[in-house]
Write a protein that holds these residues in place. Sequence first.
Motif, PDB file in Angstrom:
ATOM      1  N   ALA A  42      55.755  62.020  33.555  1.00 29.30           N
ATOM      2  CA  ALA A  42      55.261  60.566  33.052  1.00 29.30           C
ATOM      3  C   ALA A  42      56.279  59.603  33.070  1.00 29.30           C
ATOM      4  O   ALA A  42      56.126  58.566  33.276  1.00 29.30           O
ATOM      5  N   GLN A  45      56.692  58.554  36.619  1.00 33.78           N
ATOM      6  CA  GLN A  45      55.589  57.601  36.842  1.00 33.78           C
ATOM      7  C   GLN A  45      55.666  56.152  36.217  1.00 33.78           C
ATOM      8  O   GLN A  45      55.468  55.088  36.845  1.00 33.78           O
ATOM      9  N   GLU A 117      50.819  55.991  40.863  1.00 30.58           N
ATOM     10  CA  GLU A 117      49.671  55.418  40.205  1.00 30.58           C
ATOM     11  C   GLU A 117      50.385  54.462  38.998  1.00 30.58           C
ATOM     12  O   GLU A 117      50.904  55.132  38.167  1.00 30.58           O
ATOM     13  N   TRP A 120      49.402  54.639  35.439  1.00 32.92           N
ATOM     14  CA  TRP A 120      48.252  55.836  35.780  1.00 32.92           C
ATOM     15  C   TRP A 120      46.928  55.164  35.874  1.00 32.92           C
ATOM     16  O   TRP A 120      45.820  55.719  35.669  1.00 32.92           O
TER      17      TRP A 120
END
Length: 185
Positions: A42, A45, A117, A120
């Motif tokens: 996480a 990202q 992404e 996300w």
Amino acid sequence: MAAQTRYSNVAIVLHWTIAFLIIGLIIFGLLMTNPDMPNRFALYQLHKSFGILVLLLSIFRLVWRLFHKTPSLPNDMEKWEVFAAKFTHLAFYGIMIGMPLLGWAMVSASPLPIPTELFWTVPWPDLPFIPEGEQLEETFKFLHSNIGKLTIGLIVLHFGAAMKHHFVNKDNVFVRMMPWTRVRD
């Protein structure tokens, strides 16, 4: 026509937004490379998402800067200080645009098929001209990491110079980039 004494509101907002994002990126970068850190995926990202945001805002900031005049430096600055200020600003533009591009190149070169992404939700493509390969990925990682360390030093230098101008020189160099402040007479 009176000399410009402050940066524009747009320049001030961009400066502080990008500054806080970069500090956050440094913190994320240090945390996500710790193997014991939970939720590392996480953090990676988020790091990529905020890095692309810095890239886009920095390009906008550079375009804004090209078409909007900035306040002049104080006349009593030494030549080496003027050089240092100009060099530091150029280095920051290089970092604000170059570091996200290096990170993007690193992800693009990675043989691991992990999609990016943004926040996300928005799929972000790899750079099409970067070939996949572990060695190339490692080269980009080395550059990204070490320029990140240099960035910390540049931030400290920039902050120290701003504090010198404010507390020692008592000029307007610091306050002209601060929101909600008045430039001294």
